[in-house]
Design a protein around this motif. Structure first.
Motif, PDB file in Angstrom:
ATOM      1  N   PHE A 151      60.250  33.471 -14.265  1.00 11.69           N
ATOM      2  CA  PHE A 151      61.054  34.016 -15.356  1.00 11.69           C
ATOM      3  C   PHE A 151      62.085  35.034 -14.879  1.00 11.69           C
ATOM      4  N   SER A 152      61.979  35.492 -13.642  1.00 18.29           N
ATOM      5  CA  SER A 152      62.991  36.414 -13.126  1.00 18.29           C
ATOM      6  C   SER A 152      64.346  35.737 -12.965  1.00 18.29           C
ATOM      7  N   ALA A 153      64.352  34.389 -13.001  1.00 17.92           N
ATOM      8  CA  ALA A 153      65.613  33.653 -12.902  1.00 17.92           C
ATOM      9  C   ALA A 153      66.461  33.775 -14.157  1.00 17.92           C
ATOM     10  N   LEU A 154      65.906  34.345 -15.225  1.00 17.87           N
ATOM     11  CA  LEU A 154      66.659  34.473 -16.481  1.00 17.87           C
ATOM     12  C   LEU A 154      67.830  35.443 -16.359  1.00 17.87           C
ATOM     13  N   GLY A 155      67.680  36.478 -15.545  1.00 22.49           N
ATOM     14  CA  GLY A 155      68.725  37.493 -15.498  1.00 22.49           C
ATOM     15  C   GLY A 155      68.754  38.315 -16.772  1.00 22.49           C
ATOM     16  N   PRO A 156      69.802  39.120 -16.975  1.00 23.21           N
ATOM     17  CA  PRO A 156      69.886  39.964 -18.172  1.00 23.21           C
ATOM     18  C   PRO A 156      70.013  39.125 -19.438  1.00 23.21           C
ATOM     19  N   PRO A 157      69.649  39.691 -20.589  1.00 20.20           N
ATOM     20  CA  PRO A 157      69.570  38.897 -21.825  1.00 20.20           C
ATOM     21  C   PRO A 157      70.905  38.344 -22.313  1.00 20.20           C
ATOM     22  N   GLU A 158      71.978  39.127 -22.255  1.00 17.92           N
ATOM     23  CA  GLU A 158      73.300  38.660 -22.697  1.00 17.92           C
ATOM     24  C   GLU A 158      73.247  38.058 -24.103  1.00 17.92           C
ATOM     25  N   GLY A 159      72.539  38.741 -24.992  1.00 14.90           N
ATOM     26  CA  GLY A 159      72.483  38.302 -26.380  1.00 14.90           C
ATOM     27  C   GLY A 159      71.390  37.306 -26.704  1.00 14.90           C
ATOM     28  N   ARG A 160      70.685  36.831 -25.688  1.00 14.32           N
ATOM     29  CA  ARG A 160      69.635  35.841 -25.920  1.00 14.32           C
ATOM     30  C   ARG A 160      68.374  36.495 -26.492  1.00 14.32           C
ATOM     31  N   ARG A 161      67.491  35.647 -27.042  1.00 10.54           N
ATOM     32  CA  ARG A 161      66.225  36.109 -27.605  1.00 10.54           C
ATOM     33  C   ARG A 161      65.107  35.171 -27.177  1.00 10.54           C
ATOM     34  N   PHE A 162      63.930  35.770 -26.935  1.00 10.42           N
ATOM     35  CA  PHE A 162      62.768  34.954 -26.570  1.00 10.42           C
ATOM     36  C   PHE A 162      61.525  35.529 -27.231  1.00 10.42           C
ATOM     37  N   TRP A 163      60.742  34.647 -27.836  1.00 14.07           N
ATOM     38  CA  TRP A 163      59.507  34.998 -28.556  1.00 14.07           C
ATOM     39  C   TRP A 163      58.297  34.520 -27.761  1.00 14.07           C
ATOM     40  N   LEU A 164      57.300  35.408 -27.608  1.00 16.77           N
ATOM     41  CA  LEU A 164      56.035  35.078 -26.965  1.00 16.77           C
ATOM     42  C   LEU A 164      54.897  35.467 -27.895  1.00 16.77           C
ATOM     43  N   ASP A 165      53.917  34.593 -28.090  1.00 25.01           N
ATOM     44  CA  ASP A 165      52.723  35.023 -28.814  1.00 25.01           C
ATOM     45  C   ASP A 165      51.497  34.313 -28.271  1.00 25.01           C
ATOM     46  N   HIS A 166      50.352  34.911 -28.516  1.00 28.94           N
ATOM     47  CA  HIS A 166      49.091  34.250 -28.221  1.00 28.94           C
ATOM     48  C   HIS A 166      48.014  34.868 -29.100  1.00 28.94           C
ATOM     49  N   GLY A 167      46.896  34.174 -29.230  1.00 28.14           N
ATOM     50  CA  GLY A 167      45.769  34.675 -29.990  1.00 28.14           C
ATOM     51  C   GLY A 167      44.760  35.374 -29.103  1.00 28.14           C
ATOM     52  N   THR A 168      43.688  35.844 -29.714  1.00 29.82           N
ATOM     53  CA  THR A 168      42.633  36.538 -28.983  1.00 29.82           C
ATOM     54  C   THR A 168      41.379  35.684 -28.856  1.00 29.82           C
ATOM     55  N   GLU A 169      41.394  34.481 -29.427  1.00 31.25           N
ATOM     56  CA  GLU A 169      40.211  33.629 -29.446  1.00 31.25           C
ATOM     57  C   GLU A 169      40.524  32.283 -28.807  1.00 31.25           C
ATOM     58  N   MET A 170      39.449  31.517 -28.549  1.00 30.10           N
ATOM     59  CA  MET A 170      39.566  30.178 -27.982  1.00 30.10           C
ATOM     60  C   MET A 170      40.334  30.250 -26.663  1.00 30.10           C
ATOM     61  N   MET A 171      41.060  29.221 -26.300  1.00 29.74           N
ATOM     62  CA  MET A 171      41.758  29.200 -25.022  1.00 29.74           C
ATOM     63  C   MET A 171      42.856  30.252 -24.941  1.00 29.74           C
ATOM     64  N   ASP A 172      43.338  30.725 -26.081  1.00 28.06           N
ATOM     65  CA  ASP A 172      44.409  31.728 -26.073  1.00 28.06           C
ATOM     66  C   ASP A 172      43.995  33.021 -25.392  1.00 28.06           C
ATOM     67  N   ALA A 173      42.707  33.333 -25.409  1.00 25.74           N
ATOM     68  CA  ALA A 173      42.249  34.578 -24.782  1.00 25.74           C
ATOM     69  C   ALA A 173      42.556  34.602 -23.292  1.00 25.74           C
ATOM     70  N   GLY A 174      42.659  33.438 -22.667  1.00 27.24           N
ATOM     71  CA  GLY A 174      42.945  33.373 -21.241  1.00 27.24           C
ATOM     72  C   GLY A 174      44.407  33.509 -20.884  1.00 27.24           C
ATOM     73  N   MET A 175      45.282  33.636 -21.887  1.00 27.89           N
ATOM     74  CA  MET A 175      46.717  33.699 -21.615  1.00 27.89           C
ATOM     75  C   MET A 175      47.216  35.118 -21.336  1.00 27.89           C
ATOM     76  N   VAL A 176      46.360  36.109 -21.537  1.00 27.11           N
ATOM     77  CA  VAL A 176      46.799  37.506 -21.466  1.00 27.11           C
ATOM     78  C   VAL A 176      47.482  37.864 -20.153  1.00 27.11           C
ATOM     79  N   PRO A 177      46.872  37.636 -18.972  1.00 24.29           N
ATOM     80  CA  PRO A 177      47.544  38.063 -17.736  1.00 24.29           C
ATOM     81  C   PRO A 177      48.873  37.366 -17.486  1.00 24.29           C
ATOM     82  N   HIS A 178      48.971  36.128 -17.895  1.00 20.78           N
ATOM     83  CA  HIS A 178      50.214  35.379 -17.705  1.00 20.78           C
ATOM     84  C   HIS A 178      51.309  35.909 -18.628  1.00 20.78           C
ATOM     85  N   GLN A 179      50.937  36.143 -19.881  1.00 22.25           N
ATOM     86  CA  GLN A 179      51.896  36.655 -20.851  1.00 22.25           C
ATOM     87  C   GLN A 179      52.396  38.045 -20.453  1.00 22.25           C
TER      88      GLN A 179
END
Length: 301
Positions: A228-256
């Motif tokens: 994701f460092s290849a993105l560079g500065p935002p320049e007006g762009r937007r990005f949304w990230l979400d995950h849950g706390t249960e089921m397989m989503d609980a394993g996404m924390v370090p990556h997110q």
């Protein structure tokens, strides 16, 4: 919800070429016949045009949705994002700008081949490569197809949509969205096709690349951080990230966390260019994507 359970849902509805929305929604959905024979890349592409599209001359934002079988109200026996209804409601309330939707069906049993980023496989540890190769072999294939899919989006589909519908061609008016493994792919498209898509959302993304064994790969968060460092500065762009706390989503924390840190180091500001959410819930589809309204309201404002 395991990824295989999700793949099993892809035997979903086949829509008619065009039909009116019911249950209080308005607008129409068109199936694009030009891509109906491109089954090796996408089995079907549909476009939602909001009410009023034919009676005005304005340009529309475009939301490109992966796993398109689950995009619209009535798809997959009701297990879907209801994106047509949600966008209509948010537009009517003045919350988002005029938006049309492009729903791109996945490849069914070959969904993993389509949505596993080849760039991540190339950077991966031997252990992660083995996980990916096991999944490739499971469906009787020899390689991933995500690079072909990204090229299709950039070189064929988006130019066709822009030429045949009243879209804004500005990348800041083009959004890419996905959930689960498609959330991984939408993130990859946001990185690798950043001249095309200036808005992106990854809902409950399977950053850990879990297979049925649910094994963690300790080196993978750092791979995502560098990627994701290849993105560079935002320049007006937007990005949304979400995950849950249960089921397989609980394993996404370090990556997110690694991805968010990489982006903030590049100047992406939380709440402005970058939105991160953690929900007391499970995987997106098991929860019928209750966070979808908040996501759309922020991404398409």
């Amino acid at each position: 919800m395991r990824r295989r359970s999700f793949i099993g849902m892809t035997a979903a509805a086949i829509a008619s070429p065009a039909f009116a929305l019911d249950s209080g929604s308005s607008g129409r959905i068109e199936t694009i016949p030009e891509f109906s024979d491109a089954s090796s890349v996408v089995p079907r592409v549909r476009v939602f045009l909001p009410s009023g599209y034919d009676s005005n001359e304005q340009r529309y934002k475009t939301l490109y949705m992966l796993d398109g079988q689950f995009a619209f109200e009535g798809d997959s026996d009701g297990i879907n994002f209801e994106a047509d209804r949600r966008v209509t409601r948010l537009m009517d309330a003045g919350t988002i700008q005029p938006t049309m939707i492009v729903a791109i069906d996945n490849l069914g049993d070959d969904r993993f081949l389509q949505y596993m980023p080849e760039s991540i496989y190339e950077r991966a540890s031997p252990e992660l490569r083995s996980t990916v190769e096991r999944e490739i072999e499971r469906v009787g294939a020899t390689s991933l197809s995500s690079n072909v899919f990204i090229e299709f989006l950039q070189r064929q589909l988006k130019p066709f949509i822009d030429a045949n519908y009243r879209t804004s061609s500005d990348r800041l008016d083009a959004a890419i969205f996905g959930a689960s493994m498609a959330g991984v792919m939408s993130g990859a498209i946001f990185v690798e096709a950043q001249e095309t898509f200036g808005l992106g959302a990854s809902m409950s993304p399977n950053w850990a690349i879990y297979d049925e064994r649910f094994i963690d790969h300790p080196s993978l968060p750092e791979v995502w951080r560098d990627y994701f460092s290849a993105l560079g500065p935002p320049e007006g762009r937007r990005f949304w990230l979400d995950h849950g706390t249960e089921m397989m989503d609980a394993g996404m924390v370090p990556h997110q966390l690694a991805i968010a840190e990489s982006m903030t180091n590049l100047g992406w500001r939380r709440g402005c260019n970058l939105q991160t959410r953690v929900y007391d819930a499970g995987h997106a589809y098991a929860q019928t994507a209750f966070q979808m309204d908040e996501l759309l309201a922020w991404l398409l404002a």
